[in-house]
Design an enzyme around this catalytic site. Sequence first.
Site, mmCIF file in Angstrom:
data_model
loop_
_atom_site.group_PDB
_atom_site.id
_atom_site.type_symbol
_atom_site.label_atom_id
_atom_site.label_comp_id
_atom_site.label_asym_id
_atom_site.label_seq_id
_atom_site.Cartn_x
_atom_site.Cartn_y
_atom_site.Cartn_z
ATOM 1 N N ARG A 14 -10.416 -8.699 -8.678
ATOM 2 C CA ARG A 14 -9.229 -8.014 -9.213
ATOM 3 C C ARG A 14 -8.248 -9.027 -9.798
ATOM 4 N NH1 ARG A 14 -3.693 -7.795 -9.198
ATOM 5 N NH2 ARG A 14 -3.668 -8.171 -6.948
ATOM 6 N N GLU A 144 5.672 -6.423 -4.753
ATOM 7 C CA GLU A 144 5.645 -7.305 -5.915
ATOM 8 C C GLU A 144 6.964 -8.079 -6.048
ATOM 9 O OE1 GLU A 144 4.490 -7.070 -10.679
ATOM 10 O OE2 GLU A 144 5.249 -5.289 -9.650
#
Length: 507
Positions: A14, A144
């Site tokens: 990923r 994030e």
Amino acid sequence: MGKRKIEIMDTTLRDGEQTSGVSFSAAEKLTIAQLLLEELHIDRIEIASARVSEGEFQGVKGIMEWAANKGYTDKIEVLSFVDNGISIEWMKKAGAKVQNLLTKGSLNHLTYQLKKTPEQHFNEIAQAIALAKENNIETNVYLEDWSNGMRNSPDYVFQYLDFLTQQPVKRILLPDTLGVLIPSEVFDFVSTITAKYPNTHFDFHAHNDYDLSVANAIEAVKAGIHGLHVTVNGMGERAGNAPLESTVAVINDFMHDVDINVKESSLYSVSKLVETFTGYRIPANKPIVGDNVFTQTAGIHADGDNKNNLYFNDLLPERFGRKRKYALGKTSGKANIEKNLQELGLQLNQDDLKLVTQRIIELGDKKQTVTKEDLPYIISDVLDSQSYEERITVESYVLVHAKGIRPSTTLCLKIDGEVIEENAQGDGQFDAFMNALAKIYKSKKMSLPKLVDYAVRIPPGSSSDALCETIITWTNSGKEFKTRGLDSDQTVAAIVATQKMLNVVSV
């Protein structure tokens, strides 16, 4: 007290695929996933982002079908988004069972990218988690830009963690998204969080922008982190992620209170396979998996290794399915050469070893790489040169090869102390050399053997461009014989073979 278990999550398929120019096919993804789980014994793998493409969907579907048969579905994760259930629907169709939900870990990202309040964001996250649970999908949550959140908006981070630790999530993932943290910050931030929320599983996700990813991962372990994110060969966007191989080696050697599952002996083979699939070359000096990292160049190191392994450290190559090598070049000593000879099952006396060492140093001075496979040819060349007296020597020569002009050679030859010079042209440089030689021999009323065959090769198995072997077959008075020349230049190797011939026939 037993060792603390640290989960290793590999995200090569990923995050690693975000390396510039890298894209795995569905078959390659399946192969890598199988190796990571079954060969390396990685705890979890993150294999894709939801909704990206049809190819990504087929890749995930294939991996999940294999994983279902093996009982690995809880070990395979997909990055998902707060998108009103679109990611969940995509995952259901692909058969994925664990989502890594991407959310905002800094007030800066939340305010300027999403343009939402914390309460709005938390409400949407709660809905995404609830929907996943309804569909039997487990949730981990990424924060994030968490690192900048801790630096610049810690109140927001803790407000968010207070909310998130009350949700039905399995793990909270703390990424240094932009690779900005230094080790002391990682330790402070992670230790504060793990102390405040002792019943929650936290992962740390490092990036390598300052070449600090491994150091930061280790500080996270010291601070009480429960899992680490890595990639094979440190792949990833910008400067990449924390490399699996280095992270594992450091944990095993220095974190004595920690236990991980990764099988070290398979690291190198998996690393090389990923290199092949991606075309993303491993630097020769990359720790653990680089071509040069178990190669001793200095002769004193090889000598020390012969004397009780004086230059070994704990990074023994056998741990990683590799072998130590001893480079051959201008810094090689006799000990380096002896080490390579041992591997080939060859032995030389001290006088011959000295001559072979000198020849290798000469090649090293030309900035050539000499490999173990070249050694038998060097030995043959050096020992062959001792089998006759050198009455005739090629003192010097000039080879000229230019577009639109016939190749020419000026040759200076010494015969029994007399120096003779001649010039000639030919169809090629070596042909011109032979024509000049023929002129000299004609002037001395000496006969020159006839060249009947000319073969050029590099030593079989040699991976270097250091040596070129030229084998020339001559005929003299009806008898055939061969001479061999060895050099980094094909024409020079032929000249060496020719000088040997001149001395053989002069005996």
